[in-house]
Write an enzyme that holds these catalytic residues in place. Structure first.
Site, short mmCIF file in Angstrom:
data_model
loop_
_atom_site.label_atom_id
_atom_site.label_comp_id
_atom_site.label_asym_id
_atom_site.label_seq_id
_atom_site.Cartn_x
_atom_site.Cartn_y
_atom_site.Cartn_z
N HIS A 54 0.85 -1.19 0.00
CA HIS A 54 0.00 0.00 0.00
C HIS A 54 0.89 1.25 0.00
O HIS A 54 2.05 1.19 0.41
CB HIS A 54 -0.92 0.01 1.23
CG HIS A 54 -2.02 -1.00 1.15
ND1 HIS A 54 -3.05 -1.05 2.06
CD2 HIS A 54 -2.25 -1.99 0.24
CE1 HIS A 54 -3.88 -2.04 1.73
NE2 HIS A 54 -3.42 -2.64 0.64
N GLU A 56 0.99 3.81 1.88
CA GLU A 56 1.53 4.20 3.19
C GLU A 56 2.76 3.36 3.55
O GLU A 56 3.79 3.88 3.99
CB GLU A 56 0.48 4.00 4.29
CG GLU A 56 -0.78 4.83 4.12
CD GLU A 56 -1.90 4.07 3.42
OE1 GLU A 56 -1.62 3.42 2.39
OE2 GLU A 56 -3.04 4.14 3.88
N CYS A 87 -2.29 -0.57 7.45
CA CYS A 87 -1.51 0.67 7.43
C CYS A 87 -1.61 1.44 8.75
O CYS A 87 -0.63 2.06 9.16
CB CYS A 87 -1.93 1.53 6.25
SG CYS A 87 -1.43 0.78 4.68
ZN LIG Z 1 -3.40 0.16 3.68
#
Ligand SMILES: [Zn+2]
Length: 152
Positions: A54, A56, A87
């Site tokens: 992801h 992040e 995250c």
């Molecule tokens: Zn995430």
């Protein structure tokens, strides 16, 4: 230190890179206490065959490598979409001071939509949170991606 909007625009730049790569367009940047961007990332689980890729997490990895430290004390993460379960956990492990996000994620957001994991009493570390910064721009990018996939 520049405005939250300035850094969110840089996160949106990352999201556009994701869009160009055929990924769901979410972008993130990590900013240190002096206002310098020390990490960047866009969502890339498909191309990397990596469920943890992801925006992040990739921005946190980038910042950790640059700063030579897995703890990003005093840093702020700017991300275009409300963080997910994974995250929010990574953000807590990184000891970030603050998270600023754009659009809410009603299906899986873990900061305001489904829960607020940052507000749980079992964590010692406190993360300051602000949402809704340039949210409509983040949403438009996501809508463009899904409209293209549907063939609209
Ligand atoms: Zn995430």
């Amino acid at each position: 230190m520049r405005s939250d909007e300035f850094y969110m625009h840089r996160a949106l730049d990352q999201a556009r890179e994701g869009l160009a790569a055929g990924e769901v367009p979410v972008g993130a940047v990590v900013v240190d206490a002096d206002g310098e961007i020390v990490g960047r990332g866009f969502n890339a689980p498909v191309s990397g065959h990596d469920p943890s890729a992801h925006a992040e997490v990739r921005a946190l990895r980038d910042a950790g490598a640059r700063l030579g430290n897995y703890r990003l004390d005093g840093c702020t993460l700017y991300v275009t979409l409300e963080p997910c379960l994974m995250c929010t956990g990574a953000i807590i492990h990184a000891r970030l001071a603050r998270v600023v996000y754009g659009a809410a994620e009603p299906r899986s957001g873990m900061v305001e939509s489904k829960a607020n994991l940052f507000a749980q009493p079992w964590y010692n570390h406190r993360v300051e949170v602000e949402g809704g910064v340039l949210a409509s721009r983040a949403t438009r990018l996501l809508q463009a991606f899904f409209a293209e996939r549907r063939g609209d």
